[in-house]
Design an enzyme around this catalytic site. Structure first.
Site, PDB file in Angstrom:
ATOM      1  N   ASP A  53     -11.306 -12.153  -5.472  1.00 54.39           N
ATOM      2  CA  ASP A  53     -11.047 -13.593  -5.563  1.00 54.39           C
ATOM      3  C   ASP A  53     -10.563 -14.164  -4.234  1.00 54.39           C
ATOM      4  O   ASP A  53      -9.648 -14.984  -4.198  1.00 54.39           O
ATOM      5  CB  ASP A  53     -10.017 -13.865  -6.665  1.00 54.39           C
ATOM      6  CG  ASP A  53     -10.032 -15.324  -7.121  1.00 54.39           C
ATOM      7  OD1 ASP A  53     -11.057 -16.000  -6.908  1.00 54.39           O
ATOM      8  OD2 ASP A  53      -9.025 -15.793  -7.687  1.00 54.39           O
ATOM      9  N   ARG A  95       2.082 -21.793 -14.598  1.00 52.06           N
ATOM     10  CA  ARG A  95       2.487 -22.650 -13.490  1.00 52.06           C
ATOM     11  C   ARG A  95       3.307 -21.850 -12.488  1.00 52.06           C
ATOM     12  O   ARG A  95       3.848 -20.797 -12.817  1.00 52.06           O
ATOM     13  CB  ARG A  95       3.312 -23.836 -13.998  1.00 52.06           C
ATOM     14  CG  ARG A  95       2.568 -24.672 -15.025  1.00 52.06           C
ATOM     15  CD  ARG A  95       3.326 -25.929 -15.375  1.00 52.06           C
ATOM     16  NE  ARG A  95       2.537 -26.767 -16.278  1.00 52.06           N
ATOM     17  CZ  ARG A  95       2.781 -28.042 -16.515  1.00 52.06           C
ATOM     18  NH1 ARG A  95       3.814 -28.635 -15.940  1.00 52.06           N
ATOM     19  NH2 ARG A  95       2.009 -28.743 -17.327  1.00 52.06           N
ATOM     20  N   VAL A  96       3.394 -22.389 -11.280  1.00 49.08           N
ATOM     21  CA  VAL A  96       4.202 -21.774 -10.233  1.00 49.08           C
ATOM     22  C   VAL A  96       5.275 -22.767  -9.818  1.00 49.08           C
ATOM     23  O   VAL A  96       4.971 -23.909  -9.472  1.00 49.08           O
ATOM     24  CB  VAL A  96       3.345 -21.375  -9.015  1.00 49.08           C
ATOM     25  CG1 VAL A  96       4.221 -20.748  -7.936  1.00 49.08           C
ATOM     26  CG2 VAL A  96       2.239 -20.407  -9.428  1.00 49.08           C
ATOM     27  N   LYS A 106      -0.238 -25.369 -10.668  1.00 49.58           N
ATOM     28  CA  LYS A 106      -0.478 -24.970 -12.049  1.00 49.58           C
ATOM     29  C   LYS A 106      -1.925 -24.537 -12.224  1.00 49.58           C
ATOM     30  O   LYS A 106      -2.827 -24.945 -11.499  1.00 49.58           O
ATOM     31  CB  LYS A 106      -0.144 -26.106 -13.011  1.00 49.58           C
ATOM     32  CG  LYS A 106      -0.896 -27.406 -12.767  1.00 49.58           C
ATOM     33  CD  LYS A 106      -0.415 -28.479 -13.737  1.00 49.58           C
ATOM     34  CE  LYS A 106      -1.132 -29.801 -13.481  1.00 49.58           C
ATOM     35  NZ  LYS A 106      -0.673 -30.866 -14.416  1.00 49.58           N
TER      36      LYS A 106
END
EC number: 2.7.11.1
Length: 566
Positions: free
Chosen positions: A320, A208-209, A203
Site C-alpha cells: 500500500d 480515526r487517528v 479518519k
C-alpha cells in the site's frame, strides 16, 4: 500473539519451579534436600530464577567433590590454596552448569547456593552423613545468613505460594529484547484513560487517528482508534492484527514507531509516534508545481527503498505504498505508516549476499538479496490504491513482493510529475492503462528535466511482467545497485539533510509542540458523555457492559514497546 511474548520458554520455567517447591523438603540438619525425582538441570533453572542478579556467588568444585564424597574423612578436609574470589563470568558459567567439572575445577570457596545445591540432590542423606565442615561464605567473605533466611522463607509453607506467584509474574513479564537491542516489550498498565484527546488528525472507513496527550508524561502521540464493529462488518479484523504485529516487531528509522497497543470493549488502540511533519502528500501539494526535482525525489525514493528492504527482510509485503501513507518526521525524513494491508510470509527465508557484475561503485558492489526472504510467498488479495495497483493484482493471478517495486515506480513518477503515469477517467480506464500502456514521460515546455538514468529506473520498475521487473530477482539489491543510485550512501541516509524540512509549531519547555493555536474539533467527545453531543464519537475511556460473545479480537495483545532513547 506468541510473537510478542518473551522468546524464552517461560512455561517450562513455571513447571520446574512448581515441581521443586513441592518436592523440596527439610532434613534434620536444617538444610534442604530433594526427593530425587528431578534432574540437576531443573534445579539450576530454579536457582537462576532466584539469583539471576547475584552474580558474585561462586562454586567450589574441589569443595563440592569433597562434600559429596562418601568418605567422610575426605569431606572434612579443607581445600588449600583456594582463591579468594571468582570473576563474574566464571560464576555465571558455573551456575549455568557449563563450567569446569568437579575433578578439573579450581577451588574458590563455597556459598549458600553450593550447600543447598548439594543437599538438594543428595536425597536420603542423613544427619550423620553430613560433613562437620559447614562454614560457608560468599567469595568476598560476607555473611550469608540473610540468604539462608531468604531461602528458608522460600521453601516454607507460606513462602511457597507467595514465591511461586512472584516467579510466575517475573517469568511472564521478562523483557524481550530484539536483535537490535534497542526496544523491549514490557508489561505496564496503560489504557484509553491514560490519554486525553487533543485533535482529530484523520479518519478512514473503520477508525480515526487523533493527536493525544499522555496524562502522566505530557507527551504527544498519534492514536489510531479502530472500531471493532466496523472491522467485523467489513471483514477487516485480521488487518488489525497484521498492523500491530508489524509495528511491534519493527525497528527501523523509516518506519513509524509503536509505543502502546490495547483494546476496550468497542475499540482497538494503536498509540504511535506523532510525526509533526504530517503526510508527505501534503508536503508535495505545497511545493511549486506540486512536484520535486530529480535530486530531491532521489533522496526520498532511496529512503523508501531502504524501508521496503527492511520489511522484505522481515518477511512482509507492504502492498500500500502511496504519498498518503508516508509521514514526515520533524527532521524531514520519511516514515512509512498504515500496515493494515501488509502481508507476512509464513516461511520467511534468510537473506543472501550477492555481488553485482556491473556495480556503479565499489561501495555498492555487495548487497542483500531480500527476495530470498519471501521467494515462495504469493497472495491473491485484491488490495491497494487504484492508480498504484500492479498488473498481476488486476489479473488476479496472485502477486509477490514485486508489487512493492511496481508501487515504488509509480511513487517516483508522481514525485516528478505530480500525477500517476496510468491515471484514466475512471477505474476501468485506469486498469486498462496499467495492463496495456507503456509509461510516457511528458516533453512539454515546462516539463521537468529528467535524466536518462532516472527514466531507465522508472521503466524497469514499471515492467508489466513481474518476473522481468527490477527487484523481482534479488529484491532491494536490484534496485539499490541501479546506476541511478551510484552516489547514494545508503548507510548514511539517516544523517543526510532532507530536501524538505517541515515548518513545526513552536516547542514548549518540555520539548512538546505548542498546540494552543489549534481549535478543538467539535466532533471530539472529550467528556465521554452522550448527552453532550448528537454525534456518536469514539470514547477514550474503557467501555463496559458490551457482550460480544465470541470476540475475534480477544487475542489482540496489550503491548508497550519501550525504546532506549525514551
Amino acid at each position: 500473539m506468541n510473537e510478542l511474548h518473551d522468546g524464552e520458554s517461560s512455561e517450562e520455567g513455571r513447571i520446574n519451579v512448581e515441581d521443586h517447591l513441592e518436592e523440596a523438603k527439610k532434613d534434620d540438619t536444617g538444610h534442604w534436600k530433594h526427593s530425587g525425582t528431578a534432574k540437576p538441570s531443573k534445579f539450576r533453572a530454579f536457582i537462576r530464577l532466584h539469583f539471576k542478579d547475584s552474580r558474585k556467588f561462586a562454586f567450589s568444585r574441589k569443595k563440592e567433590k569433597e562434600l559429596t564424597s562418601e568418605d567422610s574423612d575426605a569431606a572434612n578436609q579443607s581445600p588449600s590454596g583456594a582463591p579468594e574470589s571468582q570473576t563474574e563470568e566464571e560464576s555465571d558459567r558455573k551456575i549455568d552448569g557449563t563450567g569446569s567439572s568437579a575433578e578439573g575445577g579450581d577451588g574458590s570457596g563455597t556459598d549458600s547456593i553450593s550447600v543447598i545445591k548439594k543437599s538438594f540432590f543428595k536425597s536420603g542423606r542423613k544427619k550423620k552423613d553430613v560433613p562437620k565442615s559447614r562454614n560457608v561464605s560468599r567469595s568476598n567473605g560476607a555473611d550469608t545468613s540473610v540468604q539462608r533466611e531468604k531461602l528458608k522463607d522460600i521453601f516454607s509453607p507460606h513462602g511457597k505460594e507467595k514465591e511461586l506467584a512472584h516467579i510466575k509474574k517475573t517469568v511472564a513479564t521478562r523483557a524481550r529484547t530484539y536483535s537490535s537491542n534497542s526496544i523491549k516489550i514490557c508489561d505496564v498498565e496503560v489504557g484509553p484513560s491514560s490519554f486525553e484527546k487533543v485533535f482529530l488528525l484523520g479518519k478512514g472507513d473503520v477508525g480515526r487517528v487523533y493527536l493525544v496527550r499522555e496524562k502522566k508524561s505530557g507527551k504527544f502521540y498519534a492514536m489510531k482508534v479502530l472500531s471493532k464493529q466496523e472491522m467485523i462488518k467489513r471483514n477487516k479484523s485480521k488487518r488489525a492484527f497484521a498492523e500491530q504485529h508489524i509495528l511491534a516487531t519493527s525497528n527501523h528509522p523509516f518506519i513509524v514507531t509503536l509505543y502502546h497497543s490495547f483494546q476496550s470493549d468497542e475499540y482497538l488502540y494503536l498509540c504511535m509516534e506523532y510525526c509533526m511533519g504530517g503526510e508527505f502528500f501534503r508536503a508535495l501539494q505545497r511545493r511549486p508545481g506540486r512536484c520535486l526535482s530529480e535530486n530531491e525525489a532521489k533522496f526520498y525514493i532511496a529512503e523508501v527503498t531502504a524501508a521496503l528492504e527492511y520489511l522484505h527482510l522481515m518477511g512482509f509485503i507492504y502492498r500500500d505504498l502511496k504519498p498518503e501513507n508516508i509521514l514526515l518526521h520533524e527532521s524531514g525524513h520519511i516514515m512509512l505508516s498504515d500496515f493494515d494491508l501488509s502481508k507476512q510470509s509464513n516461511s520467511a527465508g534468510a537473506p543472501t549476499v550477492i555481488q553485482a557484475r556491473n556495480a556503479p561503485s565499489a561501495q555498492n558492489a555487495y548487497a542483500l538479496d531480500t527476495k530470498s526472504c519471501i521467494a515462495d510467498f504469493r497472495t491473491n488479495s485484491f488490495v491497494g490504491t487504484e492508480e498504484y495497483i500492479a498488473p498481476e493484482v488486476i489479473k488476479g493471478c496472485g502477486h509477490t513482493s514485486a508489487v512493492d517495486w511496481w508501487t515504488l515506480g509509480i511513487l517516483f513518477y508522481e514525485m516528478l510529475y505530480a500525477t500517476t503515469p496510468f491515471k484514466g477517467k475512471n477505474r476501468n480506464m485506469t486498469f486498462s492503462n496499467i495492463l496495456h500502456k507503456d509509461v510516457i514521460f511528458p516533453e512539454y515546455a515546462d516539463a521537468p528535466s529528467i535524466s536518462s538514468l532516472c527514466k531507465n529506473l522508472i521503466r524497469k520498475l514499471l515492467v508489466k511482467d513481474e518476473n522481468d521487473r527490477l527487484g523481482s530477482q534479488a529484491g532491494a539489491a536490484d534496485v539499490k545497485l541501479h546506476p541511478f543510485f551510484k552516489n547514494v550512501q545508503w548507510a548514511l541516509l539517516r544523517h543526510t539533510e532532507p530536501p524538505i524540512i517541515p515548518k513545526l509549531a513552536p516547542i514548549d519547555e518540555k520539548g512538546n509542540p505548542n498546540i494552543s493555536h489549534l481549535k478543538e474539533s467539535k466532533s471530539l467527545d472529550i467528556t465521554h458523555s452522550p448527552q453532550n453531543t448528537q454525534t456518536v464519537e469514539v470514547p477514550l475511556s474503557n467501555l463496559s457492559g458490551a457482550d460480544h460473545g465470541d470476540d475475534p479480537f480477544e487475542s489482540f495483545n496489550s503491548v508497550t514497546v519501550h525504546h532506549e532513547w525514551d
